[in-house]
Every structure is written in C-alpha cells, then in structure tokens.
Design a protein around this motif. Structure first.
Motif, short mmCIF file in Angstrom:
data_model
loop_
_atom_site.label_atom_id
_atom_site.label_comp_id
_atom_site.label_asym_id
_atom_site.label_seq_id
_atom_site.Cartn_x
_atom_site.Cartn_y
_atom_site.Cartn_z
N ALA A 490 0.84 -1.04 -0.13
CA ALA A 490 0.13 -0.29 -0.06
C ALA A 490 0.76 1.28 0.17
CB ALA A 490 -0.76 0.13 1.47
N LEU A 491 1.91 1.46 0.81
CA LEU A 491 2.96 2.52 0.56
C LEU A 491 3.39 2.27 -0.98
CD1 LEU A 491 5.04 1.75 4.02
CD2 LEU A 491 3.09 3.71 3.94
N ASP A 492 3.31 1.50 -1.49
CA ASP A 492 4.01 1.77 -3.18
C ASP A 492 2.72 3.05 -3.50
OD1 ASP A 492 6.36 0.46 -2.64
OD2 ASP A 492 5.29 -1.31 -3.30
N GLY A 493 1.73 2.18 -3.95
CA GLY A 493 0.32 3.08 -3.88
C GLY A 493 0.21 4.55 -4.07
N GLY A 494 0.50 5.22 -2.90
CA GLY A 494 0.39 6.45 -2.88
C GLY A 494 -0.30 6.76 -0.76
N PRO A 495 -0.76 7.76 -0.86
CA PRO A 495 -1.68 7.85 0.80
C PRO A 495 -2.68 8.08 0.12
CG PRO A 495 0.22 9.81 0.07
CD PRO A 495 0.18 8.94 -1.34
N ASP A 496 -3.53 8.32 -0.83
CA ASP A 496 -4.74 7.61 -0.95
C ASP A 496 -5.41 6.06 -0.79
OD1 ASP A 496 -5.63 10.36 -1.17
OD2 ASP A 496 -5.59 10.17 -3.32
N ILE A 497 -4.53 5.75 -1.07
CA ILE A 497 -4.00 4.41 -1.49
C ILE A 497 -3.94 3.28 -0.01
CG2 ILE A 497 -3.55 1.88 -1.47
CD1 ILE A 497 -4.48 3.14 -3.95
N ILE A 498 -3.14 4.14 0.79
CA ILE A 498 -3.41 4.06 1.72
C ILE A 498 -4.79 4.09 3.07
CG2 ILE A 498 -1.83 4.55 4.16
CD1 ILE A 498 0.53 4.45 2.86
N ALA A 499 -5.21 5.51 2.77
CA ALA A 499 -6.57 5.95 2.89
C ALA A 499 -6.64 4.88 3.06
CB ALA A 499 -6.48 7.20 3.34
N HIS A 500 -7.54 3.89 1.56
CA HIS A 500 -8.48 3.91 1.78
C HIS A 500 -8.87 2.34 2.55
CE1 HIS A 500 -10.80 0.40 -1.31
NE2 HIS A 500 -11.31 1.55 -1.37
N GLY A 501 -7.39 1.51 2.61
CA GLY A 501 -7.73 0.62 2.98
C GLY A 501 -7.51 0.39 4.76
N ALA A 502 -7.51 1.85 5.13
CA ALA A 502 -7.00 1.69 6.79
C ALA A 502 -7.43 1.23 7.41
CB ALA A 502 -6.06 3.05 6.78
N ARG A 503 -8.77 1.77 7.01
CA ARG A 503 -10.25 0.66 8.75
C ARG A 503 -9.68 -1.05 8.17
NH1 ARG A 503 -16.29 1.56 9.16
NH2 ARG A 503 -15.48 3.73 9.73
#
Length: 568
Positions: A490-503
C-alpha cells in the motif's frame, strides 16, 4: 371506585445477581495473567464491586436513566444573577463516592501491585462502569488528566491537582473534564479558534467549546492557540483550567446550553463560552496536540474497557431473560436458534475483554518500567486499534442484546434501550473509527512497530498445544503477516491507497490479536480446568473471519464513484 386487578401471565424482568461471581471470562483472564498472590489480594475488592454493581448501583443507575433523571441547566438564580448551575441527578454523588472509596482511579496510581496495578484498576472500572450511570466518563478524563499532569513535570500543578484526582476521600476527590471539540470540527482539533492571551502570570482563554462532557467537574484540560502562534495543531498549547473559584463562581465562562443527545443522557454535556477564562499553561506554548496525547492514551483505553463491560452487561441480561422467558412451548435458553445468538454475544464479549485488558496489561508494565522496547512499540499501535475494534463490537452486541428481548427491549422503562443508546457513543468519543484507523497508521512510524505488534500475536498464538487452538493461532499469525505485507504494498501505491484500506488494516490487526489472545485463554482453561468453553469461543471467533484485507486499492475507484454517486 373499583380497581380491576390484571390477571394472567406476567413476564419476569431480567435480573443481575453478582457481576463478579457471574463473570467467568474476567475471573479466568485474571487467573491466567496475574500472579496468584496478586489475584488473591485483589479478589475481595473486585467481589465487593461486583456485588455493588448488580444491586445498589444498578438500581441507582436505573433511577437516573429516566427523563426526570437527566441533568438540568439553571442559568440564573432567583434575582437574575448568572449562575450557570448544572444539576445532575443526586445519585451521581453516590456514584462519585463509590468510585473514590473503591479506588477506581487511585488504584492505578498507588501501584500497590506494581505492573499489575492497571489490570486491577481496570477490572474495578469494568465492573463499575455499566452501573455507573455514565460516571465512568468523568473518571476516564480524570485518569487521563492525572497521567498528563504527572508527565508534564509542572510541580505546582501536580501538587495541586493530582492528589485530588487520585484521592480515595470523596470529600477531597476531583474529577476532570476535557474541552477539545469546537464548532470547526471534532477530531480536527488543529482548527481550534480558542485564543490564549498572556496576562501577567496567567493566561486567559476566549472562544467556544462546542462539546464538553462532565461539566460538573472541578477542572479541565483544554487546547487554545496563544496569540501569534502558527495555524494548525502545532500552534496550539495545552492549558489547565479550574472551573470555579474558591467562592464557587464560574471562571469567566458561561454554559450556553446542555446538549440534547441520542444517548449518554445521564451525563451533563455542555456548550461553553470562554471569555477571559483564567488558565495555566501546561508544557511549552506550542505542540499542544502532542502534549495532550497521554490523556488520549488513557481515555481510549477506558473507552475500550467500558465497551467490553457494556457487552458483558447485555449478555448477562439477555442470558438471564432467556432462562425466564417461556415461548413456543419452552424457555428461550433451550431454543437452538436463540442459543446461537447468546453464543455470538459471548464471543464478542470475550474477544473485547481480552484485547482491552491486554492493552491495560502492557500499559501497567510500561508505567512500572518493566515493559520491553518491543512491548512499548506494540502498545503504541495497540491503543487506537483496541478502541476502534471494541467500540464497533459493542454497538453490534448492544443491538443484538436488546433485540433478544423483543418488544421489551424497545421500551424505555425496562432500562434496556440504554444499552444501545450509550454504546453508540463509543465509536465516536476519543476518535471515530476512520480517525483511529489513520492514527494506527501514524503510530506505526517504522517497520519495527508492526514487527513488535506481530510478536504479541505470535506470543499468544504459540501457547496453543491443542490442535484446534493451534489452528486458530495459525490463522491469527497469518492475518497479521498479511497485514504487514499489505502495508508495504500500500505504501507503494501512495497516501490515497493507504487511506482507502486503513480501516480494514486496523480491523485485521485487532482481530488477529483478539484471536491469538482467545487461543491463549482457551489453552489455559484446558490445562487448568479441563474446560473447552474458551476454546469454543476462539474457534467461533475465527469462523467469523480474522483477515478482512484485500489487495491495496482494488476497490478504490469503485468506492469513490459510489460515494460521489457517479457513473461507473
């Protein structure tokens, strides 16, 4: 006039007998983690609190849980003087007295049992909370204020406030408020509009605090922006405020109104206007959001403990009712379908209990200077995850519990709807689920934090020697390993990808540790008691699913379109 007596069938109400004696999950947990001498020493105090919670305090909480029991705001006296007196139900005084005398706060600071003192304290809070008519809320903030002030190093404030916040004497005992939320937003405290101006040796605060719980407390910790400071959270400072002066006059503040809330109606929650309120700076005149972090550590843990104990209360009442309720030719407790409902409630309770008390255990070790670096790192991530997960479980469990009473669960004077009304605040107070998900990611900092958390999962899972429990333990370890790998991708995908899966990331971490701790408890109960009940809880929990992650960003575009109601 002739009175006609009603005849026919009358349903017995659910009853509590003894909240300590009847809570096998709590007893077995303490048996597993505490040294025998510590457990023997604290058991009488827990037994006393458990009986109080099922009898006097429960009756008092029911009396407060009425429209007449809600707090009242008296803005003026008979002569037109502004007094802003807030009057909770008189029973709150008894709740405060019990909390003080039984050391519901003091136990954590006396540290009579060293690293085990927090487990002792939170066991008291767990038993007390569901029958406290929400007095657990000011206690949580009181505990948080004591820890925050002790960590500040401000000797003057420590000497003035901490002995009162941690007193066992009801006449000396203080509670604390926590004034953070403003009109600009709840969790985004960096947008605070409250201004702090230095006036000689004190500061004066001006602004509006939109949502302040427990306004009847003697003091509060709050955030404000000193004149000239930068915008955002770094420009805020933390302040200590005493609500009234020695003559009982309000400290240059007004109670604008009491909030009319969905639940927690027993708790006086106010909107405040500060107009030159005298305050004392705690710590440096900036980075207030960081300096108030110790308070959030404690209040989030209290939230988790209260979530677990509230789930236990719903289970206890539903189980007792099922033994009394006759329907379809038998008692509900003997109906296989209803048994699955009660079993599910038990699983939610025991999973929440294990996770919340594990956080309390690690906190106690850290405060006693006995935690390893790995445990300290794990605790940092564990606290937001624990609050997030136990709160969501508590709401689902409360809904299921009141449904198990049928129509009676929806009628206010049964005192059953309060289970759901008050549970619903748990995912909101101290950070919503999404905010906590992002806090969990921020708590990670480095790869070492995830490794430390995974070690907690492994340590508990690897206690299993029973084949079935070992299978659950493997699922738990696999889930936390998958979460670690997911984060890297997810870190490779950027902040939006990380936030999308954070929950889903945070939930997977929480459920992995819950499963592992249930395994450890199941193995203990097998070894010591030859009892498979806890093992069955672990297996049933695993059957619900532990790992809820999918590929990073797989549904991000679809979710964005659905959220905005755009064509796909």
């Amino acid at each position: 006039m002739t009175t006609v007596e009603a005849t026919g069938f009358f349903q017995d109400a659910p009853r509590l007998r003894d909240e300590w004696e009847d809570d096998l999950a709590l007893q077995r947990y303490l048996e597993r983690v505490l040294p025998a001498d510590v457990r023997a020493d604290i058991t009488p105090a827990l037994a006393e609190m458990g009986l109080l919670a099922a009898t006097e305090l429960k009756d008092l909480a029911d009396a407060i849980d009425t429209r007449e029991g809600e707090p009242r705001h008296v803005p003026f006296d008979a002569w037109g003087n502004r007094v802003d007196r807030v009057e909770p139900h008189p029973g709150w005084e008894r709740m405060a007295e019990v909390a003080a005398r039984h050391g519901v706060i003091a136990t954590g600071y006396e540290r009579a049992h060293g690293p085990w003192s927090r487990v002792h304290q939170f066991a008291l809070a767990y038993l007390y909370g569901p029958s406290s008519a929400l007095f657990s809320c000011p206690l949580a903030m009181t505990d948080g204020a004591a820890k925050t002030l002790l960590g500040s190093g401000d000797r003057e404030l420590i000497d003035r406030a901490v002995p009162r916040l941690t007193s066992r004497d009801p006449d000396a005992f203080w509670t604390s408020g926590q004034w953070m939320t403003e009109r600009t937003g709840g969790s985004d405290v960096g947008r605070s509009e409250t201004v702090a101006v230095q006036d000689g040796g004190v500061w004066r605060l001006s602004g509006t605090k939109w949502f302040t719980s427990a306004i009847t407390s003697q003091m509060a910790l709050t955030l404000a922006r000193p004149e000239g400071n930068d915008a955002g959270g770094r420009g805020l400072a933390m302040f200590y405020v005493e609500v009234r002066d020695e003559d009982g006059r309000l400290n240059n503040l007004r109670v604008v109104r009491l909030k009319d809330k969905l639940g927690t109606k027993q708790l006086p929650t106010a909107e405040l206007a500060l107009d030159g309120t005298v305050a004392h700076l705690v710590g440096p005149p900036s980075s207030g959001t960081r300096n108030i972090a110790p308070m959030l550590t404690i209040t989030r843990l209290w939230n988790s403990i209260i979530a677990a104990s509230g789930t236990r209360r719903g289970l206890a009442l539903a189980r007792d009712y099922a033994r009394r309720r006759e329907a379809f030719g038998g008692h509900l407790i003997d109906n296989p379908l209803h048994q699955t409902t009660l079993a599910w409630l038990r699983v939610q309770h025991e999973a929440s209990l294990q996770l919340a008390f594990h956080a309390a255990l690690l906190l106690g070790r850290e405060e006693a200077g006995e935690a390893s670096e790995q445990e300290r790192l794990a605790l940092r991530l564990l606290l937001p995850v624990t609050k997030l997960l136990t709160a969501k479980q508590a709401v689902a469990a409360a809904s299921e519990a009141i449904e198990s009473f049928g129509g009676a669960g929806y009628v206010e004077d049964t005192h059953l709807p309060v289970l759901l009304r008050d549970a619903q605040v748990l995912p909101i107070w101290e950070g919503t689920t999404n905010v906590l998900s992002m806090d969990a990611l921020r708590a990670i900092g480095t790869e070492e934090t995830v490794t430390a958390y995974a070690a907690e999962v492994r340590r508990a899972a690897e206690t299993a020697t029973d084949d079935a429990l070992a299978g659950v333990g493997k699922l738990a370890v696999d889930a936390v390993d998958h979460a670690s790998a997911w984060l890297v991708r997810a870190l490779d995908g950027g902040p939006d990808i990380i936030a999308h899966g954070a929950r889903r990331f945070a939930v997977t971490l929480g459920r992995a540790l819950q499963a592992a701790l249930l395994v450890a408890q199941g193995q203990h109960d097998l070894d010591v008691h030859g009892d498979r009940r806890a093992a069955a809880v672990a297996r049933r929990f695993a059957d619900e699913g532990i790992d809820v992650l999918d590929e990073p960003g797989r549904t991000a575009a679809a979710d964005a379109a659905l959220a905005r109601d755009e064509a796909l």
